[in-house]
Write a protein that holds these residues in place. Structure first.
Motif, short mmCIF file in Angstrom:
data_model
loop_
_atom_site.label_atom_id
_atom_site.label_comp_id
_atom_site.label_asym_id
_atom_site.label_seq_id
_atom_site.Cartn_x
_atom_site.Cartn_y
_atom_site.Cartn_z
N THR A 227 0.82 -1.22 0.00
CA THR A 227 0.00 0.00 0.00
C THR A 227 0.86 1.27 0.00
O THR A 227 2.06 1.23 0.23
N MET A 228 0.18 2.38 -0.22
CA MET A 228 0.80 3.70 -0.11
C MET A 228 1.36 3.91 1.30
O MET A 228 2.40 4.54 1.47
N ALA A 229 0.68 3.37 2.30
CA ALA A 229 1.18 3.50 3.67
C ALA A 229 2.54 2.79 3.79
O ALA A 229 3.46 3.28 4.45
N GLY A 233 6.15 4.37 4.74
CA GLY A 233 7.00 3.83 5.80
C GLY A 233 8.40 3.53 5.29
O GLY A 233 9.41 3.89 5.92
N PRO A 261 -1.74 6.44 -7.38
CA PRO A 261 -1.30 7.83 -7.26
C PRO A 261 0.22 7.95 -7.30
O PRO A 261 0.92 7.00 -7.02
N ARG B 429 -8.74 1.52 0.26
CA ARG B 429 -7.94 0.92 1.32
C ARG B 429 -6.81 0.06 0.72
O ARG B 429 -5.68 0.06 1.18
N ARG B 430 -7.14 -0.67 -0.35
CA ARG B 430 -6.15 -1.56 -0.96
C ARG B 430 -4.95 -0.76 -1.48
O ARG B 430 -3.81 -1.21 -1.42
N LEU B 431 -5.19 0.43 -1.99
CA LEU B 431 -4.10 1.23 -2.55
C LEU B 431 -3.43 2.12 -1.51
O LEU B 431 -2.22 2.27 -1.51
N LEU B 432 -4.23 2.71 -0.61
CA LEU B 432 -3.66 3.69 0.32
C LEU B 432 -3.29 3.08 1.67
O LEU B 432 -2.50 3.66 2.41
N GLY B 433 -3.88 1.93 2.02
CA GLY B 433 -3.61 1.36 3.33
C GLY B 433 -4.29 2.14 4.43
O GLY B 433 -3.81 2.22 5.55
N ALA B 478 -8.03 4.07 -9.73
CA ALA B 478 -6.78 4.55 -9.13
C ALA B 478 -6.65 6.06 -9.29
O ALA B 478 -6.09 6.74 -8.43
N VAL B 481 -8.58 7.54 -6.59
CA VAL B 481 -7.89 7.34 -5.31
C VAL B 481 -6.84 8.44 -5.14
O VAL B 481 -6.65 8.98 -4.05
N GLU B 482 -6.18 8.79 -6.23
CA GLU B 482 -5.20 9.87 -6.14
C GLU B 482 -5.86 11.18 -5.75
O GLU B 482 -5.34 11.95 -4.94
N ARG B 486 -4.81 13.25 -2.45
CA ARG B 486 -4.19 14.58 -2.47
C ARG B 486 -5.07 15.63 -1.81
O ARG B 486 -4.57 16.61 -1.27
N TYR B 490 -1.46 13.74 1.93
CA TYR B 490 -0.64 12.54 2.11
C TYR B 490 -0.13 12.43 3.54
O TYR B 490 0.18 11.34 4.01
N ALA B 492 -1.77 12.55 6.13
CA ALA B 492 -2.70 11.81 6.96
C ALA B 492 -2.61 10.30 6.75
O ALA B 492 -3.20 9.53 7.50
N ILE B 493 -1.89 9.89 5.72
CA ILE B 493 -1.77 8.44 5.48
C ILE B 493 -0.72 7.88 6.44
O ILE B 493 0.33 8.48 6.63
N PRO B 494 -1.03 6.77 7.10
CA PRO B 494 -0.07 6.25 8.08
C PRO B 494 1.20 5.73 7.41
O PRO B 494 1.25 5.57 6.21
N GLU B 495 2.24 5.55 8.24
CA GLU B 495 3.49 4.97 7.74
C GLU B 495 3.61 3.56 8.29
O GLU B 495 3.64 3.36 9.50
N THR B 496 3.65 2.60 7.39
CA THR B 496 3.80 1.21 7.83
C THR B 496 4.95 0.60 7.07
O THR B 496 5.32 1.07 6.00
#
Lengths: 346, 822
Positions: A227-229, A233, A261, B429-433, B478, B481-482, B486, B490, B492-496
């Motif tokens: 994912t983007m997340a 990370g 994106p 969710r699948r693309l952005l997590g 997609a 989703v972008e 935007r 970005y 606000a998207i978590p880091e995993t």
């Protein structure tokens, strides 16, 4: 009570011997002195030979004095030897004193090119996250360099890459991205985690900021839960390991035809720490790479079903990263091979 | 793209500070690369709007006048000026008045230079103020006359308030064609700041239509709807050509365009504002019995475009034609014969839509870059033709005194199919997590004018998203989703860190071998260089003794080289190593380099070349850096044997045994000081000393240069796995052996003979002396080796060693005619 002549003789001997000893500064002369006075046939023994002839009443006194003289001479001798040795050592040290500040003997060790060093750092950081190196060719077909990456002929996006052509179908790759397709085709249907380092080419005027040739490192992860997340990370981890743990990292919307994106990644300026300066054009941020989620059509072109798989990709320039990291202001130094430049690294 | 902020504000309220706006735009993909404040350097108290009260002749000079101006405070000021647009008797004009002490640009200087205005006596008359030209204000290079402000400009106001402007410079990626205009950017600003776009399209009684292809003044026809999906045109009668008003000229200029005349300026203005390129024809120059036809050119048709160039057109280039033939290159540039001139009375205004590929191809083939061509080449919304046409026509009525004909000509053979995309939260969710509720998705997308309809099916709730006509860049989920990412941000998207399975990890002996090679060579004292893969045949020819040996056809050549120095892909590292030596020999004597890089070998019948990785080494100069230990320069010069020592070390450390050095020749190297590197009968590379002729051609100093080039991938392919050798507990026996052989016998052959005869008990053979001269007979040489004998299971007896020693001597004598040295 007057002393016997023998005793007086001993006393005289002691005086004479000690006076002589005081004059000696050489170990050989000292040895000769020792033989002369203390040796088996030395002066002391000569005197003592007459001891037996003394009347018994005088013997203890004479014996006592002779022992005293012997001990005195031996002690003086030992002290003298010690002193002479010490003096000699000091003389030798004075003579052999080294200027410890003199430059050492030259050791000849070479250096790695700053691009290689930076590439190694980049590759090592991603290796820790499970990314292995995958290499692909530099002379590429238009198909791989553009079309399979969602950039058809004459498409406006082509303006983003000024291209060297060998002929209508063959180009010098303008980015390492064609390696994405080659990696996917090589590994499909397995998940992928690779970095693709290599040389790229652009038809550009050579200036302090642009070169016709430069390295790029592409990254690609393909799987069923990418994912983007994850992209965030992984790239934040990279940025902080490469540029320092306290770096701030921001993701900015951007556009690449092969990701959707798409983002670009900035870190706070290394020079001014985000205050604004000439290096960051007073924005406080400097761009370090471009990235995004692999476009469904590109996944499809690599053999993966975009309904099942997702992926992310990123691309960064080791020369740009080295420039930021070391404060290099002119990209032309990298391939002009001037030792005065190369010798500043590694 | 440059956008004046006041223009943007006509279409959206700016409710956030400028810094915030810049950051939001940048993070949303519209990178603001600069913010320019025009007039920020104008002194507010010394540069004011003034009104001319009176213009009087100068008593002493015919070409000067005295302008008396009111600046809204104190007594009127007198300024002496030579500007031709102020004549005695004039009055009422609004001008920019600089008072004493104002800092301005020097209007008479050829290079930009600042000056401070001082009170001055000009031909006997005191001048206490100055009426500014555009150049003096830094607005343009025009110093021919004084700048006349709009008649409404309030007297006494600081010029900054009237003419000052903030200009945003925005970098647009190709997918942002929609934002390549003021309205488009305003739409983004509205979405990013929670506002609505306003004032677009402007209400117009003619907007609704229906419009026909056939009108009383023209019939329009698109012969190829794919290439020209729409063509609209209007007639504006009785225009009066002249300069545009200052505000319009100013906006054009701040946007990067040059003002020409009111009609042309209005077409450009509307293009900048709406993104729709327009073209104005002089109606009376057209032959319109058949009307206007848009069609592909036939090969060889000609058109003189309005840049004065006679162009020969290729088949398929899209043309606008009238009865006589081409009148414009569609979407790129108009024709000279039909352009608007000072005599033009009626204007036929074109507002059309063309396929981006056709426009790009034509522009590239003609190498003709225009504002219109760039916009069409990125794609323009075809619903825009009529609103843009009306906007321009109404402006012409206002600013050029024309009158819009009540009919609009419009042919629209290929309207775009409406696009609706289903967007599911699961896909986001699948693309952005990250999870988004349907309502949240709807809120975000509707801010961007996507019309959303919530739906429900067995898989749950989702949105049917209707894509606005101007969003040519959105076609798959997609893309939506972008938009969500935007607008939401970005940040606000978590880091995993990847939770997907770790793919199989593979061994990579080649890559490890290459890096190991680098480390070994650095340890040998060599510095790594990286040179251009592109070189010139001239350099290649210079690097060999006989240029005729270079086969130009074997090189891959660029079709579009950027310079003659970089025209072909290299086949060898040697020429660039020689260039590197030259670069550095100007300031260094001691040069030790290596390069690992690819060469490019075209393969017969293959589209793509082989790209094997080579290793190149160059050595020249003193063995060691200068030092006091040997009173300056190291007495020993680098040469062939040092290079061979490095190659031997490399092979040992990589564990490539069995490498042989065989006397050889090479076009760049000295005969007799050149060897080929062979392995199993295969040639891997070459090493030797550079031929002096070549050395001179590269301006290298008169000292030996040792060069190596080998196929690194092949060398690495021969690496053997390391095997541990048990350490013998029994003593070794050391013996020396000197053998006299013919001078031509290679040392390697003698060492080989010794090893062969010595067998398993001979553990080490080292040459420690080479001697010629008395008492060795002429034509002979003496080679002295130290030999180490050892067994693993016993102490060798003297007898055993003596037998072996004699066997070695006999074998050397029998095979090489070697005699023991007496």
């Amino acid at each position: 009570m007057a002393e016997t002549p023998l005793v007086e003789q001993l006393v005289t001997l002691r005086q004479q011997a000690l006076a002589e000893l005081a004059q000696l500064a050489d170990l050989n002369a000292l040895d000769a002195w020792r033989i002369r006075y203390l040796g088996r046939k030395g002066a002391l023994r000569q005197v003592l030979r007459d001891l037996g002839r003394l009347p018994p009443a005088q013997r203890p006194r004479a014996g006592q004095v002779s022992n005293e003289v012997k001990e005195a001479l031996e002690a003086a001798f030992a002290a003298r030897v010690q002193a002479v040795k010490q003096a000699q050592l000091e003389a030798a040290l004075a003579r052999e004193r080294l200027d410890v500040t003199l430059p050492g003997y030259p050791v000849s060790l070479g250096r790695l090119h700053p691009s290689t060093q930076t590439l190694r750092e980049i590759v090592a950081i991603f290796a820790d996250m499970g990314f292995q190196v995958f290499e692909s060719r530099e002379v590429e077909t238009d198909l791989y360099n553009f079309e399979l990456l969602n950039i058809p002929p004459y498409h406006p996006a082509r303006d983003m890459w000024d291209t060297f052509y060998l002929n209508e179908r063959v180009v010098l790759r303008t980015h390492t991205s064609p390696g994405q397709i080659r990696a996917m085709q090589a590994y499909c249907p397995h998940p992928i985690r690779v970095v693709l380092p290599g040389m790229c080419y652009r038809y550009e005027a050579v200036t302090a900021r642009s070169e016709i040739m430069f390295h790029q490192v592409e990254g690609l992860a393909v799987g069923t839960h990418v994912t983007m997340a994850d992209l965030k990370g992984v790239l934040v981890t990279f940025a902080r390991r490469m540029f320092g743990e306290q770096r701030r990292v921001r993701f900015r919307c951007s556009h690449f035809p092969f990701t959707e994106p798409s983002v670009e990644v900035d870190i706070d300026c290394l020079v001014c720490s985000g205050q604004g300066c000439a290096v960051c054009k007073h924005t406080g941020w400097v761009e370090i790479l471009g990235a995004g989620m692999v476009h469904p059509q590109v996944l499809r072109n690599g053999g993966y079903d975009p309904e099942v798989f997702t992926g992310f990709a990123f691309g960064l320039g080791p020369e740009r990263i080295a420039m930021l990291k070391y404060g290099i202001d002119d990209i032309r130094y990298f391939f002009s091979n001037d030792l005065r430049f190369l010798e500043q690294f590694g | 793209m440059r956008v004046p902020l006041s223009w943007l504000q006509e279409f959206v309220d700016l409710v956030v500070p400028l810094d915030t706006l810049v950051e939001r735009l940048t993070l949303a993909g519209l990178e603001v690369s600069a913010v320019e404040h025009v007039g920020a350097d104008w002194p507010r108290d010394k540069l004011l709007v003034g009104q001319v009260l009176e213009v009087k002749p100068h008593p002493q000079a015919d070409r000067l006048v005295l302008a008396v101006v009111d600046i809204g405070r104190g007594a009127p000021l007198t300024a002496v000026t030579g500007a031709p647009n102020l004549r005695p008797g004039d009055r009422g004009q609004k001008v920019a008045v600089a008072c004493e002490g104002a800092e301005l640009w020097d209007g008479t200087s050829a290079v930009p230079r600042r000056m401070t205005l001082r009170r001055a006596r000009i031909r006997g008359v005191e001048s206490v103020a100055m009426l500014c030209s555009e150049k003096e204000l830094g607005l343009s290079d025009d110093h021919s006359e004084v700048l006349l402000l709009d008649p409404e400009a309030p007297v006494g106001r600081p010029l900054q308030d009237v003419l000052g402007e903030t200009v945003l410079e925005v970098e647009l990626t190709p997918n942002l064609a929609r934002a390549h205009c003021v309205v488009g950017l305003a739409r983004e600003v509205a979405a990013l700041t929670g506002q609505r776009l306003r004032g677009w399209p402007p209400p117009d009684p003619l907007a609704a239509g229906p419009h026909q292809a056939r009108t009383s003044f023209v019939t329009v026809h698109s012969a190829d709807p794919q290439l020209c999906p729409r063509y609209s045109a209007a007639l504006i009668e009785n225009v009066r050509l002249g300069p545009s008003p200052l505000w319009l000229r100013q906006r054009l200029r701040l946007s990067g365009m040059r003002p020409i005349n009111n009609v042309v300026d209005i077409t450009n203005y509307c293009m900048l504002e709406t993104g729709q390129p327009l073209h104005a024809f002089d109606y009376e120059t057209l032959q319109l019995r058949q009307g206007i036809v848009v069609r592909p050119a036939a090969a060889g048709e000609r058109l003189r475009t309005l840049d004065g160039v006679e162009r020969v057109l290729a088949e398929g280039m899209l043309l606008i034609t009238d009865d006589r033939g081409p009148i414009a290159l569609a979407g790129i540039m108009g024709g000279e014969d039909t352009e608007v001139t000072a005599r033009t009375r009626h204007v036929l205004l074109e507002s059309a839509n063309f396929h981006f590929l056709s426009i790009r191809r034509t522009a590239q083939r003609l190498r003709l870059t225009t504002e219109a061509g760039q916009r069409f080449g990125r794609g323009v919304d075809s619903t825009l033709t009529v609103p843009a046409l009306l906007r321009a026509a109404r402006l012409m009525e206002r600013l050029a005194g024309g009158r819009l004909h009540p009919e609009i000509a419009d042919t629209y053979p290929l309207p775009p199919a409406p696009k609706t995309i289903a967007l599911r939260p699961a896909e986001v969710r699948r693309l952005l997590g990250m999870d988004f509720a349907v309502a949240e998705l709807q809120r975000l997308l509707e801010a961007l004018e996507f019309r959303c309809t919530p739906r429900h099916d067995t898989e749950g709730a989702y949105l049917d998203v209707e894509v606005p006509s101007y969003r040519l860049d959105v076609s798959i989920p997609a893309d939506l989703v972008e938009e969500v990412a935007r607008l939401h941000g970005y940040d606000a998207i978590p880091e995993t860190l990847l939770r997907d399975v770790l793919p199989p990890q593979r061994s990579q002996p080649l890559l490890e071998g290459v890096e190991r090679t680098r480390d070994i060579l650095v340890g040998c004292g060599l510095t790594e260089v990286i040179s251009y893969s592109l070189t010139s045949l001239e350099t290649v020819r210079r690097s060999v003794v006989d240029a005729a040996t270079v086969d130009a056809a074997a090189y891959l050549r660029l079709a579009n080289p950027i310079s003659q120095e970089r025209e072909v892909l290299r086949r060898s590292l040697l020429p660039s190593l020689l260039e590197t030596l030259r670069t550095n020999s100007r300031f260094r004597k001691r040069l030790l380099f290596f390069e690992i890089g690819r060469v490019y070998e075209p393969q017969p019948g293959e589209e793509l070349p082989r790209e094997p990785r080579r290793l190149g080494i160059a050595l020249s100069g003193p063995l060691l850096p200068p030092s006091w230990h040997y009173h300056g320069e190291s007495p020993e010069q680098l040469g062939y044997t040092h290079l061979k020592g490095i190659v031997e070390t490399l092979c040992q450390r990589l564990n490539v045994p069995e490498v042989r050095f065989v006397p050889a020749s090479h076009p760049s190297l000295l005969p007799g000081r050149t060897a080929a590197l062979e392995l199993g009968g295969q040639r891997l590379g070459i090493l030797g000393e550079l031929h002096p002729q070549v050395r001179e051609r590269f301006d290298l100093p008169d000292q030996p240069v040792a060069l190596l080039e080998l196929d690194l991938e092949q060398l690495l392919a021969h690496r053997q796995p390391r095997r541990y050798q048990r350490l013998s507990r029994f003593p070794a026996v050391l013996e020396d052996m000197a053998l006299v052989v013919d001078a031509e016998v290679p040392a390697q052959a003698v060492a080989d003979a010794i090893r062969t005869a010595g067998g398993e008990l001979l553990r080490q053979v080292t040459l420690f002396d080479l001697y010629t001269g008395d008492p060795i007979p002429p034509g002979k040489k003496s080679l002295a080796f130290s030999l180490v004998f050892q067994a693993d299971d016993r102490s060798l007896s003297e007898d055993e060693v003596r037998v072996l020693y004699r066997r070695i001597q006999q074998h050397a004598a029998a095979t090489l005619g070697a005699q023991p040295r007496q």
